[in-house]
Design a protein around this motif. Structure first.
Motif, short mmCIF file in Angstrom:
data_model
loop_
_atom_site.label_atom_id
_atom_site.label_comp_id
_atom_site.label_asym_id
_atom_site.label_seq_id
_atom_site.Cartn_x
_atom_site.Cartn_y
_atom_site.Cartn_z
N GLY A 1 27.18 -5.76 -5.20
CA GLY A 1 28.39 -4.94 -5.29
C GLY A 1 29.53 -5.76 -5.85
O GLY A 1 29.44 -6.99 -5.93
N VAL B 1 34.11 -5.71 -6.81
CA VAL B 1 35.43 -5.07 -6.93
C VAL B 1 35.98 -5.52 -8.28
O VAL B 1 35.98 -6.71 -8.59
CB VAL B 1 36.38 -5.51 -5.80
N PHE C 1 38.27 -0.59 -9.05
CA PHE C 1 37.02 0.12 -8.78
C PHE C 1 36.12 -0.74 -7.91
O PHE C 1 36.16 -1.97 -8.00
CB PHE C 1 36.27 0.41 -10.09
N THR C 2 35.33 -0.07 -7.08
CA THR C 2 34.24 -0.80 -6.42
C THR C 2 32.93 -0.21 -6.93
O THR C 2 32.85 0.98 -7.25
CB THR C 2 34.28 -0.67 -4.88
N VAL C 3 31.95 -1.06 -7.05
CA VAL C 3 30.63 -0.60 -7.48
C VAL C 3 29.59 -1.18 -6.55
O VAL C 3 29.78 -2.27 -6.00
CB VAL C 3 30.29 -1.05 -8.93
N CYS D 1 27.07 -1.98 -3.48
CA CYS D 1 27.20 -2.12 -2.04
C CYS D 1 28.28 -3.14 -1.74
O CYS D 1 28.05 -4.34 -1.80
CB CYS D 1 25.83 -2.56 -1.50
N SER E 1 32.80 -2.03 3.61
CA SER E 1 34.07 -1.29 3.61
C SER E 1 35.28 -2.20 3.84
O SER E 1 36.32 -1.99 3.23
CB SER E 1 34.03 -0.18 4.65
N ARG F 1 36.59 -3.47 0.61
CA ARG F 1 37.01 -2.55 -0.45
C ARG F 1 38.52 -2.37 -0.36
O ARG F 1 39.02 -1.93 0.68
CB ARG F 1 36.38 -1.17 -0.24
N ALA G 1 41.07 1.35 -3.97
CA ALA G 1 39.95 1.26 -4.93
C ALA G 1 39.21 2.59 -5.02
O ALA G 1 39.06 3.30 -4.04
CB ALA G 1 38.99 0.16 -4.50
N HIS H 1 35.66 4.27 -5.64
CA HIS H 1 34.25 3.86 -5.64
C HIS H 1 33.51 4.61 -6.74
O HIS H 1 33.61 5.83 -6.85
CB HIS H 1 33.60 4.12 -4.28
N GLU I 1 30.18 5.97 -8.29
CA GLU I 1 28.77 6.26 -8.00
C GLU I 1 27.90 5.79 -9.16
O GLU I 1 26.78 5.34 -9.01
CB GLU I 1 28.56 7.77 -7.80
N THR J 1 26.16 3.73 -11.81
CA THR J 1 25.71 2.34 -11.63
C THR J 1 25.85 1.50 -12.90
O THR J 1 25.50 0.33 -12.91
CB THR J 1 24.23 2.32 -11.21
#
Ligand SMILES: Cc1cc2nc3c(=O)[nH]c(=O)nc-3n(C[C@H](O)[C@H](O)[C@H](O)COP(=O)(O)OP(=O)(O)OC[C@H]3O[C@@H](n4cnc5c(N)ncnc54)[C@H](O)[C@@H]3O)c2cc1C
Length: 1124
Positions: free
Chosen positions: A420, A422, A432-434, A436, A439, A442, A446, A448, A450, A452
């Protein structure tokens, strides 16, 4: 080869040491004689390969956005370099002014300008025979107040200007103030420092060379030109000649000449060039990479929180400049002159998360200012580790670009362990977070993702798509390492070849993946040596096989040392740190590396290159380091992560090393040249190149082209999506994205309708007529995944209809469950089909089963025209074509009941033979490829930053302002209409844009207009509806309140067919209002067609029409433009 700067310094020093010398300025003739040396080969190569193409490229967008271009050139010499621009650019130059103080040059320039190199000049060229100064001289005709230019060019004139910032500042202040601004372009030798200004772009050409005849006259001319003054003192002139001879390089390709290295750069500035007070410009002395640390960035910021990074991005976007990002500082690209450097070292926290605290097992979350050692130490304290690299001080650049280390064969590359991240987007500044990312790590604001794709890209090419704030690594139990070292002297090349081959085949290949063996080729004490280090990790049950160890003893002899260390201790066991060259040349060295991936290093061609490279080493400290691959690295399929080179045995790091006190000397240059030469020889035999450390240096281009295996086109597209303004321009270079097909035809219809047949015939027709067409099947991806999951035969699912029918129900169920798990599946499959068609002009896609696919997918391919052709058949024909099979469930194919939308075309495919199929192609599809559409597109100018920053305005109405524009557009609207003009009772248009094109068309096809105007402009009775402001009025911040639009009652006869004509389809708000109005007026929507001149799929206008219930209205557009 000494650089011109080294030569100049030496000449000036000699003159200063000769106190009696009186310096005199160069006469015009002397200057001219020196200047001429640079204009002949090989100096001219710099013009041909760098200056002219770069100039044309950097000016391209400006020239495309303007009808007229004004140019001021400072010191053009006898002939402007702009004369080498392509004709379409030269034709736009309507005003040319120059400062040329050299009388000789000025006269020749005037004479040259008489030959009309710029055919559209609207006034005579203005040649000022004076110096351009940092202030406005009294006798100068140009005044800052009333003369502004689109382009100001310093091509070879800044050398005599001592305070360069003042000159560039003045030039920047003379740029036009209008949307898109202007550009100051400076070409200069590398090393140009312009303090306190931020460049728009910096590009380098490190390989420039200048040659001078090794004669007394030649050297006298050259030396005085380089020194910038002349002297009468014959003894000094003789000294200067000997300095040239001493520093000049001789080679057989240029007999009788002396060669000097002349690295060049291009720096461009816009009106945003003056950096704000926020940034401090300083040399970053603490940066490990010596090349980078010698540059003076446009400013530096060391954010302590994400907000600081976002501010930098916002600033770069506003200033239209790039950024560099500084992690561990080991690459040459973390700092560039006149570019803001974002120093991430303020964000250096490491967090260890136990398995029970995460959904993805034990994790290490590391901020991107961390160094390898920070992470390994913190992890070790919890009994964990991450597969990183061998040096403790290396930073985020390693894990974002790959990361090869001693655990790679066991656990994979560092980037493989990333689960995962940030990231701050360099397109929007949003966070953005991508994947895993726990929490608690994060950031609050941010978003998230979905999707990939970004995580995929970060894993191997992560320096190109955003500023990575932190990553979450999958953690592994920390091992103990047993490290054995051998150093074996090699007597001759034959022995060396044999030893290398034995090492590879008999030792390395026998090792289990818990072990790895690195090799070193280096020269010590006048002898070639092979060094071998074997790492064995001990949390696993496997260990060095007895057979491998026995062979190692047989082949290499007893080990020199054996150590048992933990994951921090292992840093000190590197052979190049401890054993070679007296411990890394005594520690005070600089190095330059490039890395290629090799299979079979004992193969004679490869072994010979490696051994010859060491033989030819330019400094005694240069060496080759071979890091073992295989194991878990190659378990990962090449397209599973961006790191696409997986199939190799050894990563060969070609390492040029020189004593640090020789930085910037010809020894350092020779070592770097050697690295590139060896890389160039190995490249054709390699399995790819390591992307880490590759940058905008043109010598890296060939390596970068092989850096990502099959993933390059996908990465190029993602670069456009995540960094469209190339803010991260100094990362590993990615090519421009492959052009999507101009035309994408979705061939839909029920099973047995003949979709594949029709698509095949049409593709074949196009290919025969010189086009490049492909057919792709959407359902292929599902079939592939179904086959993998169920064990069905994939090939038979594709080719054997009976077999496919047997699997239809299971396949459908599989597809439905996939859609539930991956809501984006349809988009993914659609994009996969597009990616598979790189290089095609036209793509036919079959097997699409989505409703209103043109409305729903156009925005994914905003540069392409997307149309749907629905193939229809009678039930009998369909059954016959499906060989009587019918399971009753057709949901993997389209059904034409319950259609709430109209396809672009419907084709009845009942007839036997291909005649009608071909006729349909000629009549409806071929016109999309007609060159006149391209001609029309070429008439649309792009105006950057209008009506506000970051909007790239396409001037569609500008078509009507060009000779022949309205005529061409009208004729295309007439011929592209798929209905019948004779059956059309009205052409409906809304003021203003639509009116222009609709009027001309109405005249041409002799159909009356039905006008739609704003409230109270038409006499009653009228029908009216509310209309939201148009896209462009909205972004321009104009009146955004709802308006009312009206049409006279009865202007459209009952039950008649109408065509709405408008200039643009963007958000679709205007068109929705028009269609609502027509419905109010009693017009059946089935009787309405729409034609627009240009469509901007980015805004999803068709999707809006569909969602508002207008999906059955056929909408055609002539042109399609990507971007907002
Ligand atoms: C002595 C030495 C030993 C090495 N050993 C190994 C090894 O064992 N294994 C291996 O695989 N490689 C190794 N390398 C190569 C190394 O991986 C690269 O040099 C890497 O680019 C260095 O990263 P850095 O962060 O230290 O350098 P930097 O120059 O700071 O960064 C490198 C690149 O990453 C970008 N970047 C940095 N941080 C971010 C961020 N947060 N977001 C976006 N972009 C970012 C920078 O802009 C730059 O383009 C070694 C290099 C050296 C000099």
């Amino acid at each position: 080869m000494a650089t011109l700067d080294t030569l100049k310094l030496a000449l000036v020093q000699k003159a200063s040491a000769t106190t009696s010398t009186e310096k005199q300025p160069l006469s015009d003739e002397q200057y001219s004689a020196g200047f001429d040396i640079f204009m002949k080969d090989p100096g001219w190569t710099t013009y041909q390969n760098f200056i002219i193409p770069q100039l044309s490229q950097v000016l391209g967008p400006l020239f495309r956005s303007r009808l007229r271009i004004s140019v001021l050139e400072i010191g053009p010499g006898p002939k402007s370099v702009l004369g080498h621009l392509p004709d379409d650019q030269k034709q736009k130059i309507t005003k040319y002014a120059a400062f040329e103080p050299n009388e000789l040059f000025a006269s020749r320039l005037e004479e040259w300008l008489h030959s009309t190199p710029f055919p559209s000049l609207e006034c005579p060229p203005d040649i000022n025979r004076t110096f351009f100064t940092s202030h406005v001289p009294d006798n100068c005709k140009l005044s800052v107040d009333d003369e502004k230019f689109d382009v100001i060019l310093f091509c070879h004139s800044m050398y005599g200007m001592t305070c360069k910032r003042e000159f560039v500042s003045r030039a920047v202040n003379m740029l036009v103030e209008r949307p898109g601004g202007g550009l100051v372009v400076v070409f200069h030798r590398e090393g140009l420092q312009i303090n306190g200004m931020v460049s728009h772009r910096t590009t380098s050409f490190p390989t420039g060379v200048v040659s001078v005849a090794d004669s007394d006259d030649g050297l006298d001319n050259f030396a005085q030109f380089m020194a910038g003054f002349t002297v009468q003192d014959e003894s000094l002139r003789a000294l200067w000649r000997s300095v040239c001879r001493e520093l000049g390089h001789r080679d057989s390709a240029h007999p009788g000449d002396l060669l000097f290295s002349a690295p060049n750069i291009m720096v461009t500035f816009t009106r945003h060039a003056f950096s704000g007070p926020l940034w401090s410009a300083r040399f970053l002395k603490t940066v490990k990479n010596r090349q980078a640390s010698r540059r003076l960035p446009g400013g530096t910021v060391r954010p302590k929180a994400i907000i600081g990074v976002r501010q930098c991005v916002a600033w770069a976007l506003a200033k239209k400049t790039g950024l560099t990002v500084l992690g561990g500082g080991h690459s040459g690209h973390c700092i560039w002159s006149n570019i803001l450097a974002v120093d991430m070292r303020g964000l250096d926290q490491v967090h260890v998360l136990a398995a029970e605290d995460t959904d993805c097992g034990p994790l290490i979350v590391a901020e991107s200012g961390c160094k390898t050692e920070d992470i390994i130490r913190k992890a070790l304290a919890s009994g964990l580790t991450v597969p990183l690299g061998a040096r403790p001080s290396v930073g985020a650049g390693l894990w974002l670009q790959g990361g090869i280390g001693h655990l790679s064969r066991l656990h994979g590359l560092a980037c493989d362990a990333i689960v995962g991240a940030v990231v701050v987007s360099v397109d929007s500044g949003k966070v953005f977070t991508v994947g895993c990312m726990p929490s608690q790590h994060r950031p609050d604001d941010a978003i998230h993702l979905e999707d990939t794709e970004l995580l995929w890209a970060i894993k191997g090419a992560g320096t190109n798509f955003g500023i990575v704030i932190s990553v979450a690594f999958k953690a592994y139990p920390t091992p103990t390492y047993s490290v054995r070292n051998w150093i074996v002297p090699l007597d001759d090349m034959a022995a060396a070849r044999a030893k290398l081959s034995d090492f590879d085949k008999l030792i390395a290949r026998e090792l289990p993946r818990s072990c790895s063996a690195d090799a070193y080729l280096f020269w010590n004490n006048d002898q070639l040596h092979l060094g071998v280090t074997m790492y064995e990790t001990s949390t696993t049950t496997s260990c060095v096989t007895l057979v491998a160890l026995t062979r190692a003893y047989t082949i290499l002899g007893p080990e020199m040392s054996i150590k048992v260390v933990d994951s921090v201790g292992v840093f000190d066991t590197e052979m190049y740190m401890a054993e070679m060259h007296g411990g890394h040349g005594g520690g005070k060295t600089s190095s330059f590396k490039r890395c290629l991936f090799l299979k079979d290093i004992g193969e004679p061609r490869i072994a010979n290159i490696l051994l010859k490279a060491i033989e030819d080493r330019p400094t005694p400290l240069c060496y080759l380091h071979l890091l073992q691959g295989g194991g878990a690295i190659s378990d990962v399929p090449a397209d599973s992560t961006a790191f696409g080179c997986r199939d190799w045995d050894f990563a060969c790091v070609i390492t040029g090393v020189w004593p640090r006190d020789q930085d910037g000397t010809k020894e350092a240059a020779a070592a770097m040249r050697w690295v590139y030469e060896v890389a160039g020889r190995l490249l054709p035999l390699s399995a790819g190149a390591y992307g880490a450390d590759l940058g905008p240096d043109p010598r890296d281009a060939a390596l970068a082209a092989k850096a990502f295996g099959p993933n390059l086109p996908r990465l190029a597209r993602l670069k456009q999506r995540w960094d469209p303004r190339n803010v991260l321009a100094y990362a590993c270079p990615l090519p421009p994205p492959p052009k999507d097909p101009k035309l994408i035809v979705l061939v839909t219809g029920e099973s047995g309708a003949g979709k594949d047949y029709c698509a095949g015939v049409w593709a074949c027709r196009l290919n025969k007529s010189g086009g490049a067409a492909r057919v792709a099947s959407i359902s292929e991806a599902t079939k592939r995944e179904y086959a993998a999951a169920s064990g069905a035969n994939f090939k038979r699912l594709l080719d054997d209809r009976a077999y496919k029918e047997q699997h239809r129900a299971a396949l459908t169920a599989f597809f439905k469950s996939q859609v539930e798990q991956r809501p984006q599946l349809a988009e993914e499959h659609f994009l996969k089909a597009i990616y598979s068609a790189a290089g095609a002009d036209v793509l036919f896609i079959t097997g699409m089963r989505d409703k209103a696919p043109v409305a729903m997918f156009s925005h994914l391919v905003p540069d392409s025209k997307l149309v749907e052709v629905r193939i229809e058949t009678s039930e009998e024909v369909r059954r016959a074509r499906r060989c009587g099979y019918h399971t009753g469930d057709d949901s993997l194919e389209n059904r034409n009941d319950s259609l709430e939308y109209s396809p672009s075309f419907a084709f009845l495919n009942d007839a036997e033979g291909g005649f009608l199929v071909r006729s349909f192609f000629e009549m409806h599809l071929l016109p999309f490829m007609h060159p006149s559409l391209q001609h029309l597109a070429d008439m649309v100018r792009q105006i950057p930053d209008f009506p506000k920053t970051d909007i790239n305005f396409r001037h569609i109405l500008g078509i009507a302002q060009q000779r022949g524009g309205l005529k061409l557009c009208t004729s295309l609207l007439q011929t592209h209409f798929i209905g019948d003009w004779a059956q059309t009772s009205s052409i409906v248009c809304v003021e203003t844009g639509g009116l222009i094109f609709a009027s001309a068309l109405a005249f041409q096809v002799d159909v009356p207009l039905a006008l739609i105007r704003e409230k109270d402009k038409l006499p009653p009775p009228v029908v009216s509806v509310a209309k939201a402001s148009s896209h462009i009025s909205g972004v321009a911040g104009k009146d955004q309140s709802e308006k009312t639009i009206e049409m006279e009652v009865g202007v459209i006869p009952k039950n008649s067919k109408v065509v709405v004509v408008d200039d643009v389809l963007a958000t679709g708000k205007t068109l929705c209002a028009v269609l609502r109005l027509l419905r109010e007026a009693g017009v059946e929507l089935g009787d309405v067609s729409v034609m627009v001149v240009a469509e901007f799929p980015f805004h999803r206008g068709r999707e809006m029409l569909y969602r508002e219930g207008f999906g059955r209205v056929n909408v055609q557009s002539l042109l399609v433009f990507g971007g907002a």
